[in-house]
Design an enzyme around this catalytic site. Structure first.
Site, PDB file in Angstrom:
ATOM      1  N   TYR A 153       3.702  64.392  29.664  1.00 39.09           N
ATOM      2  CA  TYR A 153       2.922  63.409  28.908  1.00 39.09           C
ATOM      3  C   TYR A 153       2.725  62.171  29.770  1.00 39.09           C
ATOM      4  O   TYR A 153       3.680  61.629  30.333  1.00 39.09           O
ATOM      5  CB  TYR A 153       3.656  63.062  27.615  1.00 39.09           C
ATOM      6  CG  TYR A 153       3.000  61.983  26.798  1.00 39.09           C
ATOM      7  CD1 TYR A 153       1.987  62.288  25.893  1.00 39.09           C
ATOM      8  CD2 TYR A 153       3.393  60.653  26.917  1.00 39.09           C
ATOM      9  CE1 TYR A 153       1.384  61.295  25.137  1.00 39.09           C
ATOM     10  CE2 TYR A 153       2.802  59.653  26.167  1.00 39.09           C
ATOM     11  CZ  TYR A 153       1.795  59.980  25.276  1.00 39.09           C
ATOM     12  OH  TYR A 153       1.202  58.994  24.538  1.00 39.09           O
ATOM     13  N   HIS A 154       1.482  61.690  29.856  1.00 40.96           N
ATOM     14  CA  HIS A 154       1.134  60.586  30.753  1.00 40.96           C
ATOM     15  C   HIS A 154       1.123  59.267  29.983  1.00 40.96           C
ATOM     16  O   HIS A 154       0.354  59.082  29.042  1.00 40.96           O
ATOM     17  CB  HIS A 154      -0.240  60.836  31.369  1.00 40.96           C
ATOM     18  CG  HIS A 154      -0.495  60.056  32.625  1.00 40.96           C
ATOM     19  ND1 HIS A 154      -0.456  58.687  32.671  1.00 40.96           N
ATOM     20  CD2 HIS A 154      -0.787  60.463  33.888  1.00 40.96           C
ATOM     21  CE1 HIS A 154      -0.719  58.285  33.907  1.00 40.96           C
ATOM     22  NE2 HIS A 154      -0.914  59.343  34.669  1.00 40.96           N
ATOM     23  N   ALA A 155       1.971  58.325  30.402  1.00 41.63           N
ATOM     24  CA  ALA A 155       2.010  56.993  29.787  1.00 41.63           C
ATOM     25  C   ALA A 155       1.202  56.007  30.623  1.00 41.63           C
ATOM     26  O   ALA A 155       0.525  56.379  31.581  1.00 41.63           O
ATOM     27  CB  ALA A 155       3.455  56.526  29.642  1.00 41.63           C
ATOM     28  N   GLU A 226      -5.402  60.103  28.903  1.00 40.20           N
ATOM     29  CA  GLU A 226      -4.264  59.940  28.009  1.00 40.20           C
ATOM     30  C   GLU A 226      -3.606  58.577  28.213  1.00 40.20           C
ATOM     31  O   GLU A 226      -3.132  57.946  27.266  1.00 40.20           O
ATOM     32  CB  GLU A 226      -3.257  61.055  28.263  1.00 40.20           C
ATOM     33  CG  GLU A 226      -2.197  61.211  27.189  1.00 40.20           C
ATOM     34  CD  GLU A 226      -1.453  62.521  27.380  1.00 40.20           C
ATOM     35  OE1 GLU A 226      -1.548  63.394  26.494  1.00 40.20           O
ATOM     36  OE2 GLU A 226      -0.778  62.686  28.417  1.00 40.20           O
TER      37      GLU A 226
END
Length: 356
Positions: A153-155, A226
């Site tokens: 998951y890309h923050a 994202e």
């Protein structure tokens, strides 16, 4: 009962302390008694007359107070001194450990491997001190020589990816091939760093070659999109990107979903309108990510590696596999991430254990 005053109570406390001292051997007791009498004589002959003249209060009260207060003060302060010594010991051990590992890294004949290990030590130390970083499920990843596709998951700023890379180098002795956005390769001064950590733009041919060679490839299908459009609710936004699914089906490697708890609480973007809307339009038209991050908060970070999704002879279409991986990633988020995210709660997790 009316004649019982606080001086009598102090006398009983002193009598109790004398009883505790009697438990020691006679020589040690004699030594303490000698020092105690010396302090008492000085207090009576020098200190208390001055106090009595200044305050006009009965000297004996001060004397009894000092007799009780000094042992109590030492009893309270000594544990803090001992704990401070423990922490000083821990710091010295970590410094020596870090120095020893850096010396070991310098002994590598391949300068790239030496640089990789040295930088990984620095990042691993930073991750532990600043974010209390840990990884749950690293044992699930395949052994050296067995390929896999890692999907994370890309923050706003994917520091968890950097931390995980360091952990893999130091503890699994494996180097992950990192797929990065093309704009990263245009940043001045980072070309050598990207080469050392096997970072590449992620063409399909390159990914296939690394996986067929038995490497680990890590990527984020959501990528910059994202990073921009997701928020504190940790929504998964991949659009219609199916390249990773086609790659996994063609090479028949397992896919591992990866999520880091509190990763969106480390950095935030200044989403001030109308500037933020303008930056989004620039990104959509020119694919140029421009943002103004702030934060760098020392929140607790824990990376969770999910169970592998097998692709060999699975009979899935790329759309089905992409949906399955997204569902697995959402399940990790639902299990491990409180929604909505909170910086204060994430900071608090540095001091109390949360359920994994």
């Amino acid at each position: 009962m009316m004649g019982y005053c606080w001086t009598d109570m102090l006398y009983e406390i002193v009598h109790l302390l004398d009883g505790v001292l009697s438990l020691f051997n006679s020589s040690y007791e004699g030594y303490l008694e000698e020092k105690y009498q010396a302090v008492g004589n000085y207090t009576r002959e020098v200190l208390l007359p001055h106090i009595s003249k200044l305050s006009g209060v009965e000297v004996d009260y001060y004397f009894w107070f000092l007799c009780v207060a000094l042992p109590v003060a030492f009893t309270v302060l000594l544990p803090f001194v001992l704990m401070s010594l423990f922490y000083i010991t821990a710091i010295v051990v970590q410094v020596v450990r870090l120095k020893h590992r850096l010396v070991q890294a310098a002994e590598w004949h391949d300068w790239r491997q030496a640089a990789r290990v040295a930088v990984s030590i620095i990042w691993e130390t930073h991750s532990y001190i600043w974010n209390g970083y840990s990884v749950v499920g690293m044992h699930k990843l395949p052994a050296d020589g067995q390929p896999a596709l890692l999907v994370y998951y890309h923050a706003e700023v994917p520091v968890d990816c950097y931390y995980l890379m360091a952990q893999m180098v130091l503890y699994k002795k494996r180097v992950m091939r990192v797929v990065a956005d093309r704009f990263v390769f245009k940043l001045p001064g980072f070309q050598t760093v990207l080469q050392v950590f096997d970072t590449f733009p992620g063409t399909r041919e390159e990914c296939e070659g690394f996986l067929q060679s038995g490497d680990l490839v890590i990527l984020s299908p959501g990528g910059t999109r994202e990073m921009y459009y997701s928020d504190g609710n940790y929504s998964v936004d991949w659009g219609r990107r199916l390249g990773f699914a086609k790659l996994a089906l063609k090479t028949q490697v397992p896919v591992y979903p990866i999520f880091t708890r509190n990763i969106r609480e480390v950095f935030h973007y200044a989403r001030v309108q109308p500037l933020w809307g303008l930056l989004l339009r620039v990104y959509e038209k020119y694919k140029l990510p421009i943002a103004f991050p702030y934060g760098g908060f020392p929140v607790k970070l824990t990376t969770y590696i999910g169970d592998p999704i097998m692709t060999a002879n699975c009979g899935l279409e790329p759309e089905d596999l992409s949906r399955k991986v997204q569902d697995s990633l959402r399940a990790l988020i639902a299990k491990h991430q409180p929604i909505p995210g909170s910086v204060l709660r994430a900071l608090g997790e540095r001091f109390y254990h949360h359920e994994a």
